[in-house]
Write a protein that holds these residues in place. Structure first.
Motif, PDB file in Angstrom:
ATOM      1  N   ALA A 217       0.760  -1.333   0.040  1.00 50.97           N
ATOM      2  CA  ALA A 217      -0.026   0.106  -0.091  1.00 50.97           C
ATOM      3  C   ALA A 217       0.982   1.204   0.106  1.00 50.97           C
ATOM      4  O   ALA A 217       0.573   2.245  -0.764  1.00 50.97           O
ATOM      5  CB  ALA A 217      -0.893  -0.035   1.149  1.00 50.97           C
ATOM      6  N   ASP A 218       2.153   1.195   0.691  1.00 50.99           N
ATOM      7  CA  ASP A 218       2.949   2.484   0.870  1.00 50.99           C
ATOM      8  C   ASP A 218       3.423   2.789  -0.501  1.00 50.99           C
ATOM      9  O   ASP A 218       3.446   3.735  -1.057  1.00 50.99           O
ATOM     10  CB  ASP A 218       3.978   2.291   1.760  1.00 50.99           C
ATOM     11  N   LEU A 219       4.016   1.758  -1.095  1.00 49.97           N
ATOM     12  CA  LEU A 219       4.577   2.061  -2.400  1.00 49.97           C
ATOM     13  C   LEU A 219       3.583   2.412  -3.617  1.00 49.97           C
ATOM     14  O   LEU A 219       3.806   3.321  -4.184  1.00 49.97           O
ATOM     15  CB  LEU A 219       5.308   0.721  -2.795  1.00 49.97           C
ATOM     16  N   ALA A 220       2.555   1.637  -3.636  1.00 52.28           N
ATOM     17  CA  ALA A 220       1.474   2.142  -4.541  1.00 52.28           C
ATOM     18  C   ALA A 220       0.917   3.514  -4.037  1.00 52.28           C
ATOM     19  O   ALA A 220       0.857   4.099  -5.234  1.00 52.28           O
ATOM     20  CB  ALA A 220       0.169   1.157  -4.102  1.00 52.28           C
TER      21      ALA A 220
ATOM     22  N   THR B 222       6.179   6.234   5.844  1.00 49.89           N
ATOM     23  CA  THR B 222       6.191   7.006   6.813  1.00 49.89           C
ATOM     24  C   THR B 222       7.846   7.146   7.171  1.00 49.89           C
ATOM     25  O   THR B 222       8.130   8.415   7.545  1.00 49.89           O
ATOM     26  CB  THR B 222       5.490   6.297   7.765  1.00 49.89           C
ATOM     27  N   PRO B 223       8.666   6.218   7.249  1.00 50.26           N
ATOM     28  CA  PRO B 223      10.098   6.526   7.527  1.00 50.26           C
ATOM     29  C   PRO B 223      10.616   7.299   6.398  1.00 50.26           C
ATOM     30  O   PRO B 223      11.784   8.112   6.417  1.00 50.26           O
ATOM     31  CB  PRO B 223      10.590   5.041   7.530  1.00 50.26           C
ATOM     32  N   ALA B 224      10.316   7.119   5.112  1.00 50.32           N
ATOM     33  CA  ALA B 224      10.641   8.067   3.994  1.00 50.32           C
ATOM     34  C   ALA B 224      10.228   9.451   4.114  1.00 50.32           C
ATOM     35  O   ALA B 224      11.166  10.475   4.044  1.00 50.32           O
ATOM     36  CB  ALA B 224      10.140   7.616   2.617  1.00 50.32           C
ATOM     37  N   ILE B 225       9.190   9.858   4.682  1.00 49.85           N
ATOM     38  CA  ILE B 225       8.828  10.950   4.866  1.00 49.85           C
ATOM     39  C   ILE B 225       9.601  11.657   5.913  1.00 49.85           C
ATOM     40  O   ILE B 225       9.934  12.712   6.156  1.00 49.85           O
ATOM     41  CB  ILE B 225       7.342  11.155   5.134  1.00 49.85           C
TER      42      ILE B 225
END
Length: 135
Positions: free
Chosen positions: A18-21, A117-120
């Protein structure tokens, strides 16, 4: 979001992640694409719709991305749609697991499992805080 021009490009994005999408959907829509996300078999677009390009998250050579690839290539109206294959595995490792990209496929390596979330958090830690906000 900006209204899409009549000549917009349709993107099919297939991933169980879901995060990648969501990250790809946001970026592609900002660039003016119409993105249809498929996370499970029931989400597959109706017959007759044809994307201009497909993104398929095959990650470890299994799952929805692989099923989506097979479905895309088996469909007489979509078999020749260019596809960007996202995976943590190289071509040899994918072949060992039974996934063989074709001539319309472009393999893109993902270095680590993606988490939004960690990327942000990493991005915001690297941003300078405006002087007005510090006071």
């Amino acid at each position: 979001m900006n209204p899409l021009p009549e000549d917009h490009l349709d993107v099919l994005f297939v991933s169980e992640d879901a995060d990648l999408a969501e990250m790809y959907r946001m970026k592609l829509e900002l660039d003016g694409y119409l993105v249809r996300t498929v996370r499970q078999d029931e989400d597959w677009p109706v017959e007759g719709w044809r994307p201009d390009i497909a993104y398929l998250d095959v990650d470890d050579g299994q799952g929805m991305g692989v099923r989506g690839h097979r479905r895309l290539r088996a469909d007489s109206t979509m078999y020749d749609v260019p596809a960007v294959i996202l995976s943590r595995l190289g071509p040899g490792e994918l072949a060992e697991r039974g996934f063989l990209p074709g001539p319309q496929d472009y393999l893109v390596a993902i270095s680590e499992p993606f988490q939004l979330t960690p990327a942000i958090d990493r991005l915001s830690q690297g941003l300078a805080i405006p002087a007005a906000a510090r006071e």
